[in-house]
Write an enzyme that holds these catalytic residues in place. Structure first.
Site, PDB file in Angstrom:
ATOM      1  N   LEU A  12       0.848  -1.199   0.000  1.00 16.08           N
ATOM      2  CA  LEU A  12       0.000   0.000   0.000  1.00 16.08           C
ATOM      3  C   LEU A  12       0.879   1.243   0.000  1.00 16.08           C
ATOM      4  O   LEU A  12       1.646   1.472   0.932  1.00 16.08           O
ATOM      5  CB  LEU A  12      -0.920   0.007   1.218  1.00 16.08           C
ATOM      6  CG  LEU A  12      -1.856  -1.196   1.354  1.00 16.08           C
ATOM      7  CD1 LEU A  12      -2.870  -0.951   2.458  1.00 16.08           C
ATOM      8  CD2 LEU A  12      -2.573  -1.504   0.045  1.00 16.08           C
ATOM      9  N   ALA A  13       0.771   2.000  -1.068  1.00 16.73           N
ATOM     10  CA  ALA A  13       1.656   3.164  -1.203  1.00 16.73           C
ATOM     11  C   ALA A  13       0.960   4.314  -1.913  1.00 16.73           C
ATOM     12  O   ALA A  13       1.572   5.060  -2.664  1.00 16.73           O
ATOM     13  CB  ALA A  13       2.914   2.755  -1.962  1.00 16.73           C
ATOM     14  N   GLY A  15      -0.761   6.777  -0.405  1.00 21.70           N
ATOM     15  CA  GLY A  15      -0.923   7.972   0.429  1.00 21.70           C
ATOM     16  C   GLY A  15      -0.095   9.152  -0.035  1.00 21.70           C
ATOM     17  O   GLY A  15       1.022   9.008  -0.519  1.00 21.70           O
ATOM     18  N   ARG A  19       0.884  14.914   6.339  1.00 25.63           N
ATOM     19  CA  ARG A  19       1.716  15.361   7.458  1.00 25.63           C
ATOM     20  C   ARG A  19       3.174  15.610   7.089  1.00 25.63           C
ATOM     21  O   ARG A  19       3.893  16.291   7.796  1.00 25.63           O
ATOM     22  CB  ARG A  19       1.628  14.339   8.607  1.00 25.63           C
ATOM     23  CG  ARG A  19       0.377  14.497   9.432  1.00 25.63           C
ATOM     24  CD  ARG A  19       0.234  13.368  10.418  1.00 25.63           C
ATOM     25  NE  ARG A  19      -0.252  12.156   9.793  1.00 25.63           N
ATOM     26  CZ  ARG A  19      -0.320  10.975  10.402  1.00 25.63           C
ATOM     27  NH1 ARG A  19       0.095  10.854  11.642  1.00 25.63           N
ATOM     28  NH2 ARG A  19      -0.791   9.918   9.778  1.00 25.63           N
ATOM     29  N   ALA A 350      47.340  20.421   1.360  1.00 32.22           N
ATOM     30  CA  ALA A 350      46.199  21.058   2.032  1.00 32.22           C
ATOM     31  C   ALA A 350      45.606  22.142   1.142  1.00 32.22           C
ATOM     32  O   ALA A 350      46.326  22.916   0.520  1.00 32.22           O
ATOM     33  CB  ALA A 350      46.659  21.666   3.348  1.00 32.22           C
ATOM     34  N   SER A 375      50.401  22.858  -1.417  1.00 35.73           N
ATOM     35  CA  SER A 375      49.248  23.402  -0.684  1.00 35.73           C
ATOM     36  C   SER A 375      48.590  24.530  -1.465  1.00 35.73           C
ATOM     37  O   SER A 375      49.261  25.308  -2.138  1.00 35.73           O
ATOM     38  CB  SER A 375      49.698  23.956   0.664  1.00 35.73           C
ATOM     39  OG  SER A 375      50.179  22.901   1.448  1.00 35.73           O
TER      40      SER A 375
HETATM   41  C1  UD1 Z   1      -2.841   1.818   9.694  1.00 37.74           C
HETATM   42  C2  UD1 Z   1      -3.806   0.777  10.318  1.00 37.74           C
HETATM   43  C3  UD1 Z   1      -3.555   0.699  11.815  1.00 37.74           C
HETATM   44  C4  UD1 Z   1      -2.105   0.357  12.075  1.00 37.74           C
HETATM   45  C5  UD1 Z   1      -1.172   1.356  11.368  1.00 37.74           C
HETATM   46  C6  UD1 Z   1       0.260   0.886  11.437  1.00 37.74           C
HETATM   47  C7  UD1 Z   1      -5.861   0.831   8.969  1.00 37.74           C
HETATM   48  C8  UD1 Z   1      -7.265   1.325   8.894  1.00 37.74           C
HETATM   49  N1  UD1 Z   1      -5.183   1.178  10.050  1.00 37.74           N
HETATM   50  O1  UD1 Z   1      -3.172   3.099  10.210  1.00 37.74           O
HETATM   51  O2  UD1 Z   1      -4.389  -0.279  12.396  1.00 37.74           O
HETATM   52  O3  UD1 Z   1      -1.869   0.358  13.465  1.00 37.74           O
HETATM   53  O4  UD1 Z   1      -1.508   1.466   9.978  1.00 37.74           O
HETATM   54  O5  UD1 Z   1       1.141   1.814  10.870  1.00 37.74           O
HETATM   55  O6  UD1 Z   1      -5.409   0.143   8.073  1.00 37.74           O
HETATM   56  N2  UD1 Z   1      -3.143   3.825   1.949  1.00 37.74           N
HETATM   57  C9  UD1 Z   1      -3.544   3.626   0.644  1.00 37.74           C
HETATM   58  N3  UD1 Z   1      -4.788   3.994   0.282  1.00 37.74           N
HETATM   59  C10 UD1 Z   1      -5.670   4.562   1.136  1.00 37.74           C
HETATM   60  C11 UD1 Z   1      -5.254   4.763   2.473  1.00 37.74           C
HETATM   61  C12 UD1 Z   1      -3.982   4.388   2.840  1.00 37.74           C
HETATM   62  O7  UD1 Z   1      -2.772   3.114  -0.172  1.00 37.74           O
HETATM   63  O8  UD1 Z   1      -6.805   4.879   0.715  1.00 37.74           O
HETATM   64  C13 UD1 Z   1      -1.787   3.403   2.330  1.00 37.74           C
HETATM   65  C14 UD1 Z   1      -0.931   4.529   2.875  1.00 37.74           C
HETATM   66  O9  UD1 Z   1      -0.190   5.145   1.834  1.00 37.74           O
HETATM   67  C15 UD1 Z   1      -0.023   3.805   3.845  1.00 37.74           C
HETATM   68  C16 UD1 Z   1      -0.880   2.643   4.337  1.00 37.74           C
HETATM   69  O10 UD1 Z   1      -1.905   2.480   3.387  1.00 37.74           O
HETATM   70  O11 UD1 Z   1       1.131   3.286   3.210  1.00 37.74           O
HETATM   71  C17 UD1 Z   1      -1.468   2.893   5.725  1.00 37.74           C
HETATM   72  O12 UD1 Z   1      -2.298   4.025   5.686  1.00 37.74           O
HETATM   73  P1  UD1 Z   1      -2.244   5.128   6.828  1.00 37.74           P
HETATM   74  O13 UD1 Z   1      -3.227   6.171   6.486  1.00 37.74           O
HETATM   75  O14 UD1 Z   1      -0.847   5.514   7.103  1.00 37.74           O
HETATM   76  O15 UD1 Z   1      -2.843   4.272   8.046  1.00 37.74           O
HETATM   77  P2  UD1 Z   1      -2.592   4.491   9.590  1.00 37.74           P
HETATM   78  O16 UD1 Z   1      -3.510   5.563  10.073  1.00 37.74           O
HETATM   79  O17 UD1 Z   1      -1.139   4.643   9.831  1.00 37.74           O
END
Ligand code: UD1
Ligand code: MG
Length: 420
Positions: A12-13, A15, A19, A350, A375
Site C-alpha cells: 500500500l503506497a 498515500g 503530514r 592542504a 598546498s
Molecule cells: C494503519 C492501520 C492501523 C495500524 C497502522 C500501522 C488501517 C485502517 N489502520 O493506520 O491499524 O496500526 O496502519 O502503521 O489500516 N493507503 C492507501 N490507500 C488509502 C489509504 C492508505 O494506499 O486509501 C496506504 C498509505 O499510503 C499507507 C498505508 O496504506 O502506506 C497505511 O495508511 P495510513 O493512512 O498511514 O494508516 P494508519 O492511520 O497509519
C-alpha cells in the site's frame, strides 16, 4: 521455506502523506540515501511471490518509475481507505489462490526474518488471517488488537474510534497482515465506512472474519522499531537514525572501524573494505567505494561516484565527488576533489581545489602517479598533472604539466632551474 509457494504481495503506497508537507510521494522520501520504498522491496526479494502489486495514488507515475519492472501497479483514484486500496489490488489477482501478504510502503524498518516468521506461521497453520502485532507501552496512532474471553483475536479498533478502555490496550496492529485470499475477498465486500474518518478500513476485515468463525492468530514483533511507520518529517528522521545504526553496525561487523557511529552517515549500498577507519562527522553517500586500510575523516564528505582505492587517506574537511583516488594517495586536509582521476602514491596538499566547473559543464582533472600537489593549488580543469610532477604552493594550474616537471605561480609555469 518450501511451503511458501502461493504468495501474492500487496504494497500500500497510495498515500500523499499530508503530514510530511511535501510534493514528493511519501514512499520516495529517502532514508540513508535511498527511497524508503526500496527497503520494502528488499523484503520481498527471495519470497518468490507469484505477484507483487503496489497500490499507488499521489504522483503515481513517479513511484511507478522507481518500482521498475516486476511489480504490477494499480492506481487508487480516490483514497477511500486501506480496505479500498487492497480491493483495488485484488482486481489484478483474479485467478490467484493462496496467501495475500499486505505490506505498507511507509514501514521501511521491517526485517526479512520477521516476514519469514509470520508467513511460515500463517502457512504452516493454515490460518485465514495472521497479524503482525507488537506490544507498546504507550501506543499512539496505532490500531489496537481486540481479543475475546478466550484470548482469540476478534477485531482491530483504530485509535480514533477507540473508547477509553480500548485505548488502554497495549497490543497494536503493525499493519502487516497475511490473509487467505478468498477469505479476504469475501470480507472486503462487507467493510463499511462506519468510522470517524469515513474510510474503508482493512482492519475491519478482522472482526468480519471473526464473526464468520475464521481461524486467526498473531505473530508478536520483538523489536517494535520494525513496526515504525513514517508519517511525518520527525518520524522520517527517527527512521533514518535507526536505519543508520543498522547500516553502521553491519560495516563494523564486516571489519570497518567507525570511531563514532552516531556522527557517521553512510548511505545505503556504499562499499567499504576491511580495516578502513572512519573518523567522526563523516558523510559517505550511496554509490561510494572505499578500499581496504583507508582513513577517512574527520569531517569528510565523500559524494556519489567517489572511489578510494586501498591504503588511501581522505582527511579532515575534504569533499570528493565523481573521482577515483589511486592507492596510497594521501589527501589529508581541506580539499575539494571533483571529477578527478588521481593515480597511485600522489600527495594532495592542504587546500587543493579542482576547479571543475566552467559555468557550463564539469571538466576532468587528471593527476598521475606520484604527483605532488603543493598546498593551496587550484587546478583549472580540464588539466593533467604528469607523473611525478610538482606544483608549488598557491599555484593556479591552467595548462597540462608534463611528467616530472615543477610548476609554480599564477598562472603556473615550469621552474627552469628546478629549484623550489
Ligand atoms: C494503519 C492501520 C492501523 C495500524 C497502522 C500501522 C488501517 C485502517 N489502520 O493506520 O491499524 O496500526 O496502519 O502503521 O489500516 N493507503 C492507501 N490507500 C488509502 C489509504 C492508505 O494506499 O486509501 C496506504 C498509505 O499510503 C499507507 C498505508 O496504506 O502506506 C497505511 O495508511 P495510513 O493512512 O498511514 O494508516 P494508519 O492511520 O497509519
Ligand atoms: Mg501510517
Amino acid at each position: 521455506m518450501k511451503m511458501i509457494k502461493n504468495i501474492a504481495v500487496i504494497i500500500l503506497a497510495a498515500g500523499k502523506s499530508t503530514r510530511m508537507k511535501s510534493d514528493i510521494p511519501k514512499v520516495l522520501h529517502p532514508i540513508c540515501g535511498r527511497p524508503m520504498l526500496g527497503y520494502v522491496l528488499d523484503l520481498i526479494k527471495g519470497l518468490k511471490a507469484k505477484k507483487v502489486v503496489a497500490v499507488l495514488g499521489y504522483k503515481h507515475e513517479l513511484v511507478r518509475k522507481y518500482l521498475g519492472r516486476g511489480v504490477t501497479t494499480v492506481v487508487q483514484k480516490k483514497l477511500l481507505g486501506t480496505a479500498d486500496a487492497v480491493k483495488t489490488a485484488l482486481s489484478t489477482l483474479k485467478g490467484f489462490k493462496g496467501t495475500v501478504l499486505v505490506l505498507y510502503g511507509d514501514t521501511p524498518l521491517l526485517q526479512k526474518d520477521t516476514l519469514s516468521k509470520i508467513l511460515k506461521y500463517h502457512i504452516e497453520n493454515n490460518m485465514d488471517a495472521t497479524l503482525l502485532t507488537a506490544h507498546m507501552e504507550k501506543p499512539f496512532c496505532y490500531g489496537r488488537v481486540l481479543r475475546d474471553k478466550y484470548s482469540s483475536i476478534s477485531g482491530i479498533v483504530e485509535e480514533k474510534d477507540a473508547d477509553d478502555v480500548e485505548k488502554e490496550i497495549k497490543e497494536i496492529n503493525t499493519g502487516i497482515i497475511c490473509f487467505n485470499k478468498d477469505k479476504l475477498n469475501d470480507a472486503l465486500k462487507l467493510v463499511k465506512p462506519n468510522n470517524r474518518k469515513k474510510e474503508y478500513y482493512l482492519t475491519d476485515t478482522i472482526s468480519i472474519l471473526y464473526k464468520k468463525g475464521c481461524v486467526m492468530d498473531s505473530v508478536r514483533l520483538t523489536d517494535i522499531n520494525e513496526a515504525f511507520g513514517v508519517n511525518s518529517r520527525l518520524e522520517l528522521a527517527k527512521a533514518n537514525a535507526i536505519m543508520q545504526f543498522r547500516i553502521n553496525d553491519k560495516y563494523m561487523k564486516e571489519g570497518v572501524s567507525i570511531m563514532d557511529p552516531v556522527s557517521t552517515f553512510i548511505g545505503f549500498g556504499a562499499k567499504i573494505g576491511i580495516d578502513t577507519v572512519i573518523y567522526p562527522f563523516t558523510v559517505i553517500e550511496s554509490d561510494v567505494k572505499i578500499g581496504m586500510r583507508c582513513f577517512v575523516g574527520p569531517f569528510a564528505h565523500l559524494r556519489a561516484g567517489t572511489c578510494l582505492e586501498d591504503d588511501t587517506l581522505a582527511g579532515n574537511f575534504i569533499e570528493i565527488t565523481r573521482s577515483r583516488i589511486g592507492s596510497k594517495t594521501i589527501a589529508k586536509h581541506f580539499s575539494y576533489i571533483g571529477d578527478a582521476r588521481i593515480g597511485k602514491g600522489a600527495n594532495i596538499g592542504a587546500g587543493t581545489v579542482t576547479a571543475n566547473f566552467d559555468g557550463g559543464k564539469k571538466n576532468l582533472s587528471v593527476i598521475e602517479d606520484k604527483a605532488f600537489i603543493g598546498s593551496d593549488t587550484v587546478l583549472v580543469a580540464p588539466v593533467r598533472i604528469g607523473k611525478g610532477a610538482k606544483t608549488g604552493a598557491g599555484s593556479v594550474v591552467t595548462r597540462n604539466v608534463p611528467d616530472k616537471t615543477i610548476v609554480v605561480g599564477i598562472p603556473a609555469k615550469p621552474l627552469k632551474n628546478k629549484k623550489r
